[in-house]
Structure formats: structure tokens, C-alpha cells
Enzyme design. Structure first.
Site, PDB file in Angstrom:
ATOM      1  N   THR A 116       0.859  -1.185   0.000  1.00 57.39           N
ATOM      2  CA  THR A 116       0.000   0.000   0.000  1.00 57.39           C
ATOM      3  C   THR A 116       0.893   1.233   0.000  1.00 57.39           C
ATOM      4  O   THR A 116       1.907   1.276   0.712  1.00 57.39           O
ATOM      5  CB  THR A 116      -1.004  -0.001   1.173  1.00 57.39           C
ATOM      6  OG1 THR A 116      -1.837   1.160   1.048  1.00 57.39           O
ATOM      7  CG2 THR A 116      -0.325  -0.016   2.536  1.00 57.39           C
ATOM      8  N   GLU A 117       0.532   2.217  -0.842  1.00 59.32           N
ATOM      9  CA  GLU A 117       1.480   3.297  -1.128  1.00 59.32           C
ATOM     10  C   GLU A 117       1.773   4.178   0.070  1.00 59.32           C
ATOM     11  O   GLU A 117       2.747   4.921   0.054  1.00 59.32           O
ATOM     12  CB  GLU A 117       1.019   4.131  -2.325  1.00 59.32           C
ATOM     13  CG  GLU A 117      -0.411   4.597  -2.304  1.00 59.32           C
ATOM     14  CD  GLU A 117      -1.322   3.706  -3.138  1.00 59.32           C
ATOM     15  OE1 GLU A 117      -1.222   2.463  -2.990  1.00 59.32           O
ATOM     16  OE2 GLU A 117      -2.127   4.237  -3.915  1.00 59.32           O
ATOM     17  N   ASN A 118       0.938   4.117   1.112  1.00 58.90           N
ATOM     18  CA  ASN A 118       1.229   4.908   2.295  1.00 58.90           C
ATOM     19  C   ASN A 118       2.226   4.232   3.226  1.00 58.90           C
ATOM     20  O   ASN A 118       2.402   4.675   4.363  1.00 58.90           O
ATOM     21  CB  ASN A 118      -0.064   5.255   3.045  1.00 58.90           C
ATOM     22  CG  ASN A 118      -0.879   4.030   3.405  1.00 58.90           C
ATOM     23  OD1 ASN A 118      -1.151   3.183   2.549  1.00 58.90           O
ATOM     24  ND2 ASN A 118      -1.246   3.908   4.648  1.00 58.90           N
TER      25      ASN A 118
END
Lengths: 222, 243
Positions: free
Chosen positions: A47-49
Site C-alpha cells: 500500500t502506497e502509504n
């Protein structure tokens, strides 16, 4: 016309993810793909976060709001998870380290152009990580209904909406078929058994090419 | 060397009107709510700072934190990737009324522009956004047969960042996915102001575990029980809190 449910489309997309693949799933509908991994295979979800190898949602009331996915929903961690900052996260995306990104779509063109971030000048524009994902992952797949809610084709000769990326999509899983983008054209790989080629072509906004066999798209009730 | 300041008001006292302020966080994770609220308190008391350019991934949620900063009228421009959330009413209302400017940046480009700012790299090339509306007006170039868009570094006067542990030299750890933009924003700001849940003596944080080395941090303030944006919004909170 018979068609697959969203769960069934997600199930079909999940069958093509190899054991150990590093995978990013777009916000919303694509997140369902994680539920349908074949037995014996475990992908590692990014997940990009800033999390690799996150797991399912926690039970209501046990959320940790520092442990969220890109859709800002609470997640849990699998054994072997890691945290990292945003520049490292997008180095994973943009440096070609992800095996697969699976995204939703408003429109896909036969050359692989994708439109999935803006429906036009009205309202507040928001792009998030979509434009990065389409140029970073080794394979960019789309899952979508074959047509819009009002019945218009979503697979087109060229996109009418603002582009997310040029020539980036390699495979489209729809409610009716599995279509590859190859050499600037759509190549039909699988379609529902009860659906004729002509009927499928009639709800597709670009020519479907046939190269070799077209396999029946068979998906269990899920 | 002691970068610790005694309270939030001191931590944000020097931020001038017109500053570029990077604010950490992705949604509520890592959002430095107390530093933002201290800045709002200063604005209500003194009329400054205002006309801020804020860099954040999102545009705030509900009526606390970044949303409250925007609602107070302190933000002239927002640079972000995704100005939507569960409840983005404050930003949406101001944007549609033409009262706040928006520079929309793909999320990876935003992170890399900030990293480049911190690393002294004035421009770089990326395939992200090539051929899209977000590349309009930007130089492009071909490398090894593929087209790329030139993006510029992004630097700030100040960064407001939430950490888990800090020491007086500014070494930081973060908690879970609250790390997100914190490390790169500390690098890219002239003055990085950090709220940490606990400030510990130098030498307490294992050097192997330091995520942000103290060279990137200028101020540290301890906030032992930081609020979480999701919790505040679920409770329907608005800042300033009703007396």
C-alpha cells in the site's frame, strides 16, 4: 445478458497472481482481489502509504488508525510486514519492483491508454497514486464492468476522459470477458460461454481480435 | 545541543505569513494535529500566519487539523495528490468558491519532489503523468526510447511532522504507517518542527532504529497524548473546540 458479479471479476483476476508476487490493489473494487487468492498462494500486498505485507481488516472496535491502507481503511499486518516512508514506497512503485497493479477504470483504449482519475472539469480533481502505478508495475491489469451503468462501452478505440497513463494497460478483466492489450489492439482471450462473439463485440467500442483459442470464462459463485 | 522547546506555542511561533509549510500525514495517520491547532491558536490571537502554501497528501477531513487550518482562512494554496476524503467539506467548499488554489500532483511525484528538495536535486524525470493533463506545460525528454516528464524539486520554509520518539538532537522514530511523508518533509524544510509522543535522552534511541537523523530536524516538542484525526472526527469535533 448474463454477467459476472464484482466478486467474480475479482476472483478471476486473482487467479493470475503468482505465489509471492508483490501486488498493489487500487482503492475500492480492486481491493476485493485480495480475498480470492488461490489456495497455496500468498501474494505480498503493497500500500502506497508505506506498508508491505498487510493483511485483513481488523475487527470493528480494534482499529489502529496508524495502520491503514491507501483507501484509509484499517488493516492488520502479516508476518514479515515492513514500514517505509513515502519516497521509498514510490521507489517500489516507480522503480519497477511491483509485479502487478490492479486498478479500476472509467475507460480503456485498445492501445492500453487508461482513464480512471477524472470525469472532467467539474468538482474537485484527485489523482492519488494512480499515475505512478500505471508506469511502475511490471503488469498493469484493470478490473471493470464491461459497460458503464447506462450501457455504453468502456473498452474503446480511444479514451474520451482525461488519461491516467498512455499505453499502460496489459490485461482487462471485465464482467463478460478477459481481454489482452497487444500491439495496439484488443485480443480476446476468454468470454462467458453463453455469450456469442457478436454480442460481445456489440458492447465493445473497439474491434476484438482473436488470436488462437478463445476459452470459456468460467468463474464459481463467490 | 538541545532542539527541544517547552511547548507547542513556542514550536510554531516563528512561522511567518506567506510561508510554504509541509504537513506530514496520510489521512489521519501521522497528522500533527496539535502543531496545526497551535498554529490556528496563534492566528486567532495575532492574525498571523496567513496566506500559507500547504503541502500535504490530502486536504483535511472533518473540522480538525488541516481542515480546521483551511477553515480558519489561513491557507491560500494547497499542493496535494488526493483532495478527497470521507468528509472533505471544508476544502471542497472553499475550492469551488475560488477561495483556495490547488496544485494537483501525482502521489509518487509529490513524494519524489519533496525528497529531491531535501537531497539538493533541482529537477528529475519520471514517466508518471506523461501524456496526461497533469504534464501540460512541463518539459519532456526521451531516455533509452521512453518519454519522461521533468518535475521540479519542492522545498518548504517549515515542516510540521508527527513522530513517535525523539531525542534532543532531533533523531526520530515513527509509529507504523504514520511515518509516510515525515522523513522526506523533514529533509525538504528549512525548519522541521516535530511533535513527538515522547522525548527521550540522547543515546536512548538505538542508532540502528533511527529513521530520521537529527540533522534534518530543527525543533522538537513533546505531545504525550496526541489526538488521532479519525477519533476526533468520529466524535464530531471541530477546532477551535467549543468552550
Amino acid at each position: 445478458m448474463q454477467k459476472l458479479t464484482n466478486n467474480q471479476i475479482a476472483w478471476r483476476a486473482a487467479q493470475d497472481i503468482a505465489d509471492g508476487a508483490y501486488v498493489n490493489l487500487g482503492i475500492g473494487f480492486p481491493e476485493k482481489v485480495a480475498q480470492f487468492q488461490p489456495p497455496g498462494r500468498q501474494a505480498i500486498f503493497h500500500t502506497e502509504n508505506g506498508i508491505l505485507n498487510f493483511g485483513e481488516s481488523p475487527a470493528p472496535g480494534t482499529e489502529d488508525w496508524d495502520l491503514i491502507n491507501a483507501g484509509k481503511r484499517a488493516v492488520t499486518l502479516n508476518a514479515g510486514a515492513s514500514f517505509f516512508h513515502h519516497a521509498d514506497s514510490f521507489a517500489m512503485v516507480r522503480g519497477g519492483h511491483l509485479d502487478v497493479a490492479i486498478l479500476g477504470a472509467y475507460e480503456v483504449a485498445e492501445n492500453g491508454d487508461l482513464a480512471n482519475w477524472s470525469t472532467g472539469p467539474k468538482g474537485v480533481p484527485a489523482v492519488g497514486g494512480a499515475m505512478d502505478l500505471v508506469h511502475g508495475a511490471k503488469r498493469v491489469a484493470v478490473i471493470t464492468d464491461h459497460v458503464t451503468k447506462d450501457g455504453r462501452p468502456k473498452l474503446l478505440q480511444s479514451c474520451t476522459l482525461p488519461l491516467t497513463g498512455v499505453g499502460c494497460v496489459t490485461r482487462v478483466y471485465t464482467s463478460l470477458a478477459v481481454v489482452d492489450v497487444e500491439g495496439g489492439r484488443f485480443v480476446l482471450r476468454e468470454k462467458l460461454a453463453g455469450l456469442s462473439f457478436d454480442d460481445l463485440q456489440s458492447v465493445t467500442g473497439a474491434t476484438l481480435h482473436v488470436v488462437g483459442d478463445v476459452i470459456d470464462l468460467v468463474v464459481p459463485e463467490v | 545541543m538541545d532542539k527541544q522547546v517547552p511547548n507547542l506555542a513556542t514550536a510554531v511561533a516563528e512561522i511567518e505569513s506567506g510561508s510554504v509549510v509541509m504537513i506530514g500525514g496520510f489521512g489521519g495517520a501521522g497528522a500533527p494535529i496539535e502543531l496545526i491547532h497551535a498554529l490556528i491558536d496563534r492566528f486567532h490571537a495575532t492574525g498571523a500566519p496567513k496566506d500559507l502554501t500547504v503541502v500535504n497528501n490530502n486536504a483535511g477531513n472533518g473540522h480538525v487539523g488541516l481542515a480546521a487550518l483551511i477553515e480558519a482562512g489561513m491557507v491560500a494554496k494547497l499542493i496535494c495528490s488526493f483532495p478527497r476524503s470521507a468528509d472533505p467539506v471544508v476544502f471542497t467548499t472553499k475550492y469551488l468558491a475560488g477561495e483556495i488554489a490547488l496544485e494537483l500532483v501525482p502521489q509518487g511525484t509529490l513524494a519524489e519532489r519533496i525528497r529531491a528538495g531535501g537531497a539538493g536535486i533541482p529537477a528529475f524525470y519520471t514517466p508518471t503523468s506523461f501524456g496526461t493533463d497533469l504534464a501540460k506545460g512541463k518539459p519532456t525528454a526521451m531516455f533509452d526510447g521512453r518519454e519522461y516528464v521533468q518535475e521540479r524539486w519542492l522545498k518548504a520554509d517549515y515542516a510540521l511532522v508527527k513522530a513517535e520518539l525523539a531525542d534532543p538532537q532531533g533523531n526520530l522514530t515513527y509509529r507504523a504507517a504514520a511515518r509516510n511523508f515525515g522523513p522526506v518533509m523533514c529533509m525538504a524544510a528549512r525548519v522541521a518542527i516535530v511533535q513527538a509522543r515522547q522525548v527521550v535522552p540522547a543515546g536512548t534511541i538505538d542508532p540502528e532504529a533511527v529513521v530520521t537523523p537529527g540533522i534534518f530536524v530543527q525543533r522538537v516538542v513533546e505531545v504525550p497524548h496526541p489526538a488521532q484525526e479519525e477519533d476526533l472526527n468520529r466524535a464530531g469535533a471541530a477546532y477551535p473546540l467549543e468552550a
